[in-house]
Design a protein around this motif. Structure first.
Motif, PDB file in Angstrom:
ATOM      1  N   TYR A 199     -47.204  28.427   7.988  1.00  0.00           N
ATOM      2  CA  TYR A 199     -47.623  28.819   6.649  1.00  0.00           C
ATOM      3  C   TYR A 199     -49.004  29.465   6.691  1.00  0.00           C
ATOM      4  O   TYR A 199     -49.258  30.470   6.022  1.00  0.00           O
ATOM      5  CB  TYR A 199     -47.639  27.591   5.721  1.00  0.00           C
ATOM      6  CG  TYR A 199     -48.160  27.898   4.353  1.00  0.00           C
ATOM      7  CD1 TYR A 199     -47.386  28.620   3.442  1.00  0.00           C
ATOM      8  CD2 TYR A 199     -49.433  27.496   3.958  1.00  0.00           C
ATOM      9  CE1 TYR A 199     -47.869  28.923   2.181  1.00  0.00           C
ATOM     10  CE2 TYR A 199     -49.918  27.794   2.702  1.00  0.00           C
ATOM     11  CZ  TYR A 199     -49.134  28.508   1.818  1.00  0.00           C
ATOM     12  OH  TYR A 199     -49.616  28.812   0.578  1.00  0.00           O
ATOM     13  N   SER A 200     -49.881  28.939   7.549  1.00  0.00           N
ATOM     14  CA  SER A 200     -51.233  29.496   7.634  1.00  0.00           C
ATOM     15  C   SER A 200     -51.208  30.944   8.123  1.00  0.00           C
ATOM     16  O   SER A 200     -52.038  31.767   7.731  1.00  0.00           O
ATOM     17  CB  SER A 200     -52.115  28.639   8.538  1.00  0.00           C
ATOM     18  OG  SER A 200     -51.583  28.600   9.847  1.00  0.00           O
ATOM     19  N   LYS A 232     -53.761  37.447   2.972  1.00  0.00           N
ATOM     20  CA  LYS A 232     -55.189  37.702   2.716  1.00  0.00           C
ATOM     21  C   LYS A 232     -55.597  39.063   3.267  1.00  0.00           C
ATOM     22  O   LYS A 232     -56.303  39.821   2.616  1.00  0.00           O
ATOM     23  CB  LYS A 232     -56.056  36.621   3.367  1.00  0.00           C
ATOM     24  CG  LYS A 232     -56.265  35.400   2.548  1.00  0.00           C
ATOM     25  CD  LYS A 232     -57.236  34.490   3.279  1.00  0.00           C
ATOM     26  CE  LYS A 232     -57.811  33.449   2.388  1.00  0.00           C
ATOM     27  NZ  LYS A 232     -58.762  32.593   3.091  1.00  0.00           N
ATOM     28  N   ALA A 233     -55.138  39.367   4.482  1.00  0.00           N
ATOM     29  CA  ALA A 233     -55.478  40.654   5.105  1.00  0.00           C
ATOM     30  C   ALA A 233     -54.894  41.810   4.288  1.00  0.00           C
ATOM     31  O   ALA A 233     -55.565  42.820   4.069  1.00  0.00           O
ATOM     32  CB  ALA A 233     -54.978  40.700   6.536  1.00  0.00           C
ATOM     33  N   LEU A 234     -53.659  41.657   3.827  1.00  0.00           N
ATOM     34  CA  LEU A 234     -53.033  42.689   3.011  1.00  0.00           C
ATOM     35  C   LEU A 234     -53.808  42.871   1.706  1.00  0.00           C
ATOM     36  O   LEU A 234     -54.085  44.003   1.293  1.00  0.00           O
ATOM     37  CB  LEU A 234     -51.567  42.331   2.732  1.00  0.00           C
ATOM     38  CG  LEU A 234     -50.782  43.323   1.884  1.00  0.00           C
ATOM     39  CD1 LEU A 234     -50.764  44.702   2.539  1.00  0.00           C
ATOM     40  CD2 LEU A 234     -49.352  42.828   1.675  1.00  0.00           C
ATOM     41  N   VAL A 237     -51.994  46.204  -8.584  1.00  0.00           N
ATOM     42  CA  VAL A 237     -51.477  46.440  -7.231  1.00  0.00           C
ATOM     43  C   VAL A 237     -50.948  45.141  -6.631  1.00  0.00           C
ATOM     44  O   VAL A 237     -49.871  45.117  -6.023  1.00  0.00           O
ATOM     45  CB  VAL A 237     -52.564  47.070  -6.326  1.00  0.00           C
ATOM     46  CG1 VAL A 237     -52.151  47.045  -4.866  1.00  0.00           C
ATOM     47  CG2 VAL A 237     -52.848  48.493  -6.761  1.00  0.00           C
ATOM     48  N   LEU A 238     -51.693  44.074  -6.802  1.00  0.00           N
ATOM     49  CA  LEU A 238     -51.250  42.794  -6.239  1.00  0.00           C
ATOM     50  C   LEU A 238     -49.954  42.324  -6.896  1.00  0.00           C
ATOM     51  O   LEU A 238     -49.060  41.811  -6.223  1.00  0.00           O
ATOM     52  CB  LEU A 238     -52.346  41.739  -6.379  1.00  0.00           C
ATOM     53  CG  LEU A 238     -53.632  41.995  -5.577  1.00  0.00           C
ATOM     54  CD1 LEU A 238     -54.639  40.878  -5.821  1.00  0.00           C
ATOM     55  CD2 LEU A 238     -53.356  42.146  -4.095  1.00  0.00           C
ATOM     56  N   THR A 239     -49.844  42.510  -8.197  1.00  0.00           N
ATOM     57  CA  THR A 239     -48.621  42.136  -8.914  1.00  0.00           C
ATOM     58  C   THR A 239     -47.450  42.989  -8.433  1.00  0.00           C
ATOM     59  O   THR A 239     -46.354  42.472  -8.191  1.00  0.00           O
ATOM     60  CB  THR A 239     -48.817  42.289 -10.433  1.00  0.00           C
ATOM     61  OG1 THR A 239     -49.903  41.464 -10.843  1.00  0.00           O
ATOM     62  CG2 THR A 239     -47.563  41.895 -11.204  1.00  0.00           C
ATOM     63  N   LEU A 278     -51.927  36.199  -7.061  1.00  0.00           N
ATOM     64  CA  LEU A 278     -53.323  35.780  -7.055  1.00  0.00           C
ATOM     65  C   LEU A 278     -53.777  35.895  -8.500  1.00  0.00           C
ATOM     66  O   LEU A 278     -53.550  36.911  -9.160  1.00  0.00           O
ATOM     67  CB  LEU A 278     -54.137  36.723  -6.151  1.00  0.00           C
ATOM     68  CG  LEU A 278     -55.531  36.325  -5.766  1.00  0.00           C
ATOM     69  CD1 LEU A 278     -55.536  34.998  -4.988  1.00  0.00           C
ATOM     70  CD2 LEU A 278     -56.162  37.392  -4.874  1.00  0.00           C
ATOM     71  N   PHE A 279     -54.361  34.841  -9.031  1.00  0.00           N
ATOM     72  CA  PHE A 279     -54.829  34.891 -10.410  1.00  0.00           C
ATOM     73  C   PHE A 279     -55.805  36.049 -10.573  1.00  0.00           C
ATOM     74  O   PHE A 279     -56.630  36.305  -9.678  1.00  0.00           O
ATOM     75  CB  PHE A 279     -55.501  33.574 -10.806  1.00  0.00           C
ATOM     76  CG  PHE A 279     -54.540  32.420 -10.888  1.00  0.00           C
ATOM     77  CD1 PHE A 279     -53.568  32.383 -11.885  1.00  0.00           C
ATOM     78  CD2 PHE A 279     -54.596  31.382  -9.966  1.00  0.00           C
ATOM     79  CE1 PHE A 279     -52.683  31.328 -11.962  1.00  0.00           C
ATOM     80  CE2 PHE A 279     -53.706  30.324 -10.044  1.00  0.00           C
ATOM     81  CZ  PHE A 279     -52.748  30.292 -11.028  1.00  0.00           C
ATOM     82  N   PRO A 280     -55.723  36.757 -11.693  1.00  0.00           N
ATOM     83  CA  PRO A 280     -56.607  37.907 -11.901  1.00  0.00           C
ATOM     84  C   PRO A 280     -58.090  37.569 -11.736  1.00  0.00           C
ATOM     85  O   PRO A 280     -58.844  38.367 -11.187  1.00  0.00           O
ATOM     86  CB  PRO A 280     -56.306  38.351 -13.338  1.00  0.00           C
ATOM     87  CG  PRO A 280     -54.910  37.869 -13.597  1.00  0.00           C
ATOM     88  CD  PRO A 280     -54.768  36.603 -12.800  1.00  0.00           C
TER      89      PRO A 280
END
Length: 188
Positions: free
Chosen positions: A13-14, A21-23, A52-54, A60-62
């Motif tokens: 999972y890590s 995170k890198a993306l 973009v993240l969505t 990730l919370f805004p």
């Protein structure tokens, strides 16, 4: 001979979290580059990051996305500067660094060579002496241990070393000061 195969690496999972995170960071960097180019506000950048993240299904919370973007802006600025360095500049800098290190090493080696001329003269005197002949014959009779280094008892080795030294000193002679060349020839 076959190569030993390693078992496939188990993904944890890590690992997935690290890739995500890198993306995210790379996507944010692209938005940062657009922000610099188009001069839009941080609020607009935060909005684009969230979109973009969505769209990429990266959850990730805004607020967290905006906080991470703001946290990374200094890093992005430095990265953008590095990315804008022309390839030829890096190539020329590498040549400069290598040449500088090589010249410093050469200078140190020339200095060392100059200061060992007295010792090389002692080696030359020993090489033509009765003592050398006596040591050579004792070695031929097996009186010295097998693991003893014998470079000095090698007729061709010592001769070649002394000739090589002479050739190099002849090349260097025009670049040496008078005091240094006097010491090499034995004129003190």
């Amino acid at each position: 001979m076959s190569k030993k195969k390693h078992p496939p690496r188990i993904k944890h999972y890590s690992d997935l979290k690290q890739r995500a995170k890198a993306l995210c960071t790379n996507l944010m960097y692209a938005i940062y580059k657009d922000q610099i180019k188009e001069c839009f506000s941080d609020e607009e950048a935060h909005k684009r990051v969230a979109e973009v993240l969505t769209n990429r299904s990266l959850h990730l919370f805004p607020e967290e996305a905006a906080e991470r973007y703001d946290h990374k802006k200094n890093h992005f600025a430095k990265r953008l500067q590095r990315d804008n360095v022309p390839a030829n500049l890096n190539k020329m800098e590498a040549i400069y660094q290598k040449a500088n290190a090589t010249l410093k090493a050469l200078e140190a080696n020339i200095f060392d060579l100059q200061h060992m001329q007295d010792d090389l003269q002692k080696l030359s005197d020993y090489y033509g002496s009765k003592q050398w002949r006596k040591d050579f014959e004792a070695d031929e009779q097996g009186l010295y241990p097998e693991d003893l280094k014998r470079g000095v008892l090698s007729e061709d080795g010592v001769y070649n070393l002394l000739e090589h030294n002479k050739e190099i000193m002849d090349v260097l002679k025009p670049y040496l000061t008078e005091d240094e060349t006097d010491n090499e020839s034995g004129d003190k």
